[in-house]
Design an enzyme around this catalytic site. Structure first.
Site, mmCIF file in Angstrom:
data_model
loop_
_atom_site.group_PDB
_atom_site.id
_atom_site.type_symbol
_atom_site.label_atom_id
_atom_site.label_comp_id
_atom_site.label_asym_id
_atom_site.label_seq_id
_atom_site.Cartn_x
_atom_site.Cartn_y
_atom_site.Cartn_z
ATOM 1 N N GLN B 202 0.873 -1.174 0.000
ATOM 2 C CA GLN B 202 0.000 0.000 0.000
ATOM 3 C C GLN B 202 0.906 1.218 0.000
ATOM 4 O O GLN B 202 1.430 1.623 1.031
ATOM 5 C CB GLN B 202 -0.913 -0.036 1.229
ATOM 6 C CG GLN B 202 -1.703 -1.330 1.353
ATOM 7 C CD GLN B 202 -2.817 -1.459 0.322
ATOM 8 O OE1 GLN B 202 -3.686 -0.605 0.228
ATOM 9 N NE2 GLN B 202 -2.766 -2.519 -0.487
ATOM 10 N N GLY B 243 -11.679 3.005 4.470
ATOM 11 C CA GLY B 243 -10.806 2.110 3.720
ATOM 12 C C GLY B 243 -9.901 2.829 2.726
ATOM 13 O O GLY B 243 -10.051 4.035 2.483
ATOM 14 N N HIS B 244 -8.977 2.072 2.129
ATOM 15 C CA HIS B 244 -8.010 2.686 1.214
ATOM 16 C C HIS B 244 -8.688 3.244 -0.034
ATOM 17 O O HIS B 244 -9.646 2.696 -0.535
ATOM 18 C CB HIS B 244 -6.880 1.722 0.828
ATOM 19 C CG HIS B 244 -7.291 0.400 0.299
ATOM 20 N ND1 HIS B 244 -6.375 -0.550 -0.075
ATOM 21 C CD2 HIS B 244 -8.497 -0.151 0.083
ATOM 22 C CE1 HIS B 244 -7.009 -1.606 -0.492
ATOM 23 N NE2 HIS B 244 -8.282 -1.397 -0.408
ATOM 24 N N ASN B 245 -8.136 4.382 -0.472
ATOM 25 C CA ASN B 245 -8.568 5.025 -1.711
ATOM 26 C C ASN B 245 -9.972 5.592 -1.665
ATOM 27 O O ASN B 245 -10.554 5.905 -2.702
ATOM 28 C CB ASN B 245 -8.416 4.068 -2.908
ATOM 29 C CG ASN B 245 -6.969 3.648 -3.113
ATOM 30 O OD1 ASN B 245 -6.569 2.542 -2.733
ATOM 31 N ND2 ASN B 245 -6.182 4.532 -3.670
#
Lengths: 349, 349, 349
Positions: B202, B243-245
Site C-alpha cells: 500500500q 478504507g483505502h482510496n
C-alpha cells in the site's frame, strides 16, 4: 502455590463438606480437573458429569449437593451461587501468582511537578501524568498511558498500557481500563452554518464510579457542558463508543462494538449484546436487555428483552426475501384488493 | 475572566439591543443561565422559556427578537443563525481559560534530526517525530503521538495524546485528531492464490484538507497506489473506519462507528448516522443523508435521506416477524395462488 | 532504482515473451503505465485496454497472452494467476525503496533486563519491552509499542507504532500488527450475583500463527482459561473485535469492523464482509462467506455465501416497509383468513 480448602472457605464463605486440609492449587472445568483442582457445577444438567469429576473438590448449589455427593467422593463447597463463588475462587488463585507492578514511577515516565501520585501507586515506562492529576493508592498507570491535567484516578484502579485519560475526568476505586481506551475525548458537537460545521467546545467531563471496567479501544466522550456519567459497577467490553452527555446506570453491561449516541440515558442492570446501537437523546428503563446487532431507535420504558436484526439466510434466499421486503407495500395492497374482491364475491351470494 | 457584550459583538457580529457594557463570563442553557451568562434561543418553540431566562443576554433570531424582547428584560444579540453564533461565542469563552501547551519539544519526546518542528509548535512528552516530518506553526503533537517519516502536520492542527500519523501522510491547517486515531495504516489489499493471501503493498498516502476533525480511535487507511482523500471541513466522529482510496467530499460528517469500505467515493455535505456502513467502490452523491445503522450496498445518485435497518421490537414479537421474513417468498406465493383462485371464481360468475 | 525483466522473472517465475534486458521501475494500472512500468491484466474483459497500454511489459494469463500479444508491442510475462504475480512484483519493487528500520534498540525505548531482543531486531522510540519477552530476528517493534512480560514476537514480524501486545501472548513469523491494535486484553467474563458483576480472571493467552496480519485498532481478547487461537495466514482488517477463546482457522479473512463474540469457532478459508457480527459459542464451517453487515446468530455447517441485512431504501419508503415488517403477523393472519374464506367459497360451488 496453593491453599487448603479450609482456608478458602474461611475467606470466601460457603459450607464445606469434606476434609479442610486438602490442598488445591487452582480451578479447572469439570472434565479437566485433577486431584489438585477445584471445579464447579453451575448448571444442574451437568450433575452426572460432576459426580464423575476428578476434582479434589466441587463448588455446587444446595439443591445439587446431595445428589452429586451420593457418588462423588471428593469434598464439596456448598453455596447459593456456585458460578459467583467460582469467580471469587479464581480471583483468589490468580492473586497468588499474578505479577504485581512495583510501587513507584518508572524513570522513563514523565510525571508533572504538581501531579500527586500516591507512593503505593505504579506509573509504568513512557507514561505521562500531567499537572494537577491525582493517582490514588495502589493504582497502576500502565506503560505509555496518558493521564491529563487534573484527572483523578481512584485507589486500586488499573490502567493497562496505552490508555488515554483526558484532562479533568475522574474514575473511582477498583476500576480497570484496558489498553487503547480513550476517556474524555471531545464529543461530536457542531453548529451548522451554510453547510459548514462550527465546533462547539466540549467543556464537560467524564465522571466514572467505582468498580467500572472499560474495554480495549473503547471511547467515552466528555460532556458538552454537563458531564458524561458512568455509574458504579458498569462493565463495558471492547470497541464501544459512548457519546457525550450519556448517563449509564449502575451495573449495566455492554458487549463489544456497542455504540451509544449522545445524551442517551440508560438505566441500571441493563445488558446490551454485541454491536447493539442506541440513538441519541433516548431513555432506556432499568432491566432492559437489547439483543446483539439491534438498533434502538426509540426510548424504552418497559423492562424486557428487545431485538431488531435481519435474520441470516443463504445469500440466494436473502436476495429473494430482501426483494420482497423492499416492496412489502405492494404485497399489502394486493391483500387489501383480495379482501375487497372476496367481500364482493361473498356479498353477491 | 469574562468580556463585555460590546466586545463580543464587535468580534462575532450580530446586532446588540441592550447595554454593551454588561460583563458576561460564559454560556449557559436557558434554564440554568444567571446574571453573568449569555444564553441562546435556536428553536422558536422555546420563546416562552427564553423570555423568562435569567441570562444577562440572549442570542436569538430576528424573527424571535421582538416577541421575546417584549417581556425579556436582558440584552439581545440578534443574528440569523443563533446556534452558530452560540458555537462561536462558546469558542470565544473557552479560549479565555483553555490550557494552551507551551511551544517547544518536551525533553522526553524524540524528534529526528531532519524533522522540521516550527518553533511555535508543541511536541508533548514521550512523542516521536520521525525523519523528514514537518510540524507547522502553532501545531500541537500530544503526548505519546507518533508522526511518521515525511508526514506533514499543518499549522494550528492539534493531535491529542496517542495519535498515530503514518509516514508520508498529510493534514492541513486547523485540524483536530483525537486520541487513538490511526491515519495512514495499510489498506486491506491482497491477491489470493490457492486460498492463501499475498499482500499488495500500500504505497499511496492519506491526504487530509483544512479544518478536518477526526475522532478518537478512528482509522483511515492509506491508498494502495493513489491516495485516500479527505476534503476540507470533513468531520469524523469516533471509531470510524475509512478504507483505502476512499474520497470523502468537503463538509461531510459521519457519526461514531461508521465504516466505509475501500474506494468508495462520497460527495460533499453528506451526513452518516452512527454505525452506517458503506460498501466498497460505491459512489454517493452530494447531500445524501444515511440514517444510523443502515447498510449502503449500492451507489446513490440522488440527494435525500436513505434508511435500512430492521425495526426494534419486543423479542417475542421479533421472533414472530423474523420467522415470517425468512419465508416471505412463501407468503408471496400464497397471495399469487389466492389471486389466481379468485380470478377463476370471478370469471366463473 | 529498477530491475531488468529477466531478473524479475528469474525471481518470481512466469514465462517471458520479450526482451529480458528491458529496465522497469515499478507497477502501474493499465491506463497510467508508461515505458518504465509493468502493468497487469487480471480480467479478460480488459483485453482491448491491455493491448493499447503504454506499459513496457504486461503480466497476463496464458488464455489472454496470444490475443493481447497480437497487437500489444511490449513484453509479456505469462503466468496462471496474474493478480498474485502483480502482488509479488509490487512487493519486489516496494522492497527496493522501502525504508527499513535499523537494527538495535532506540535510546528512548525501555527494554527490561531479562527480555531477549535479537540483535537484528529494531525497537523504536518510546517503546516498552517487559521482562522475559522475546523479539525475534528481523522483527520490528514500532515507536510507542508495548510488549508485555514473556510475550513472544516471531522473526520478521512487524508491530507498527503504538501496538499493545500483552503478557504471555505469542505471534509467529512474518506477521504484521498495525497501529493501535491490542492483543491479549482480558476477555469479557463475569459471574452475576444479585445484579452485580464479579470478574472472572482471564488467564489464557492469545496464540497467533505465522503470516498473520492484524489491522489498526483491532482487539483480540486473551482466553479465559484456554487460549484464543488465530491460525496461520489469517488476515484481519481494522477495528475488528475477537472475543476470548475464539478459534479462527487458517487463511480466513475479515474486513473492517467485524465483531466475533467469545468462544466462536470459525473455519479455514472463510471471508467476512465489513461489520459482519458473529455471536458467541457458534461453529462456522470452512469456506463460509458472510456478507457485510450480516448478523450470524446460529452455527453454519455448510460452505457457501450467507447474508442478512435490511435493504436500503429512501427513508419514506423504509418508513412504509418497516411499519409493515413490525406487523407481518397481522398480514399472515389476513392471508390465512382469505384462504379460509376462499376455501369456503370454492366448496360452496
Amino acid at each position: 502455590m496453593g491453599t487448603r480448602l479450609g482456608e478458602l472457605v474461611e475467606r470466601l464463605g460457603g459450607e464445606l463438606a469434606g476434609d479442610p486440609n486438602i490442598e488445591v492449587t487452582g480451578i479447572a472445568p469439570l472434565a479437566d480437573a485433577g486431584a489438585s483442582h477445584i471445579s464447579f457445577l453451575s448448571n444442574s444438567k451437568l450433575r452426572a458429569q460432576a459426580a464423575q469429576s476428578g476434582a479434589a473438590a466441587l463448588i455446587l448449589a444446595p439443591s445439587d449437593s446431595e445428589t452429586v455427593g451420593a457418588t462423588y467422593p471428593g469434598a464439596r463447597i456448598v453455596t447459593k451461587n456456585p458460578y459467583a463463588y467460582f469467580a471469587r475462587a479464581a480471583q483468589y488463585f490468580e492473586a497468588l501468582t499474578a505479577f504485581v507492578p512495583a510501587a513507584g514511577v518508572h524513570p522513563s515516565a514523565y510525571v508533572a511537578g504538581s501531579a500527586r501520585v500516591d507512593p503505593s501507586a505504579h506509573v509504568g515506562p513512557n507514561a505521562t501524568v500531567e499537572e494537577g492529576a491525582s493517582v490514588g493508592a495502589g493504582a497502576v498507570i500502565g506503560a505509555g498511558c496518558f493521564v491529563g491535567r487534573d484527572a483523578v484516578i481512584g485507589a486500586e484502579t488499573r490502567l493497562f498500557a496505552n490508555v488515554t485519560f483526558h484532562a479533568g475526568c475522574q474514575i473511582g476505586a477498583r476500576g480497570i481500563i484496558h489498553s487503547g481506551a480513550v476517556i474524555g475525548t471531545d464529543g461530536f458537537g457542531f453548529a451548522n452554518e451554510g453547510g459548514v460545521y462550527i465546533k462547539i467546545p466540549q467543556t464537560g467531563r467524564v465522571v466514572i464510579g467505582d468498580d467500572v471496567d472499560i474495554g480495549a479501544n473503547t471511547t467515552i466522550d466528555r460532556g458538552a457542558l454537563a458531564d458524561t456519567i458512568i455509574e458504579d459497577g458498569v462493565k463495558l467490553d471492547n470497541q464501544i463508543q459512548i457519546g457525550h452527555n450519556c448517563h449509564i446506570g449502575a451495573h449495566t453491561a455492554m458487549a463489544g462494538c456497542v455504540g451509544v449516541a449522545g445524551s442517551a440515558k440508560i438505566g441500571k442492570y441493563c445488558t446490551f449484546g454485541g454491536a447493539a446501537m442506541v440513538l441519541g437523546h433516548l431513555t432506556i428503563a432499568d432491566h432492559v436487555h437489547i439483543s446483539s446487532g439491534s438498533m434502538v431507535s426509540r426510548s424504552i420504558a418497559e423492562a424486557g428483552q428487545y431485538t431488531g436484526f435481519y435474520p441470516l439466510a443463504k445469500n440466494a434466499d436473502w436476495e429473494k426475501t430482501a426483494a420482497i421486503v423492499r416492496n412489502l407495500d405492494t404485497m399489502r395492497d394486493k391483500i387489501r384488493a383480495l379482501e375487497k374482491t372476496i367481500k364482493t364475491l361473498t356479498e353477491q351470494k
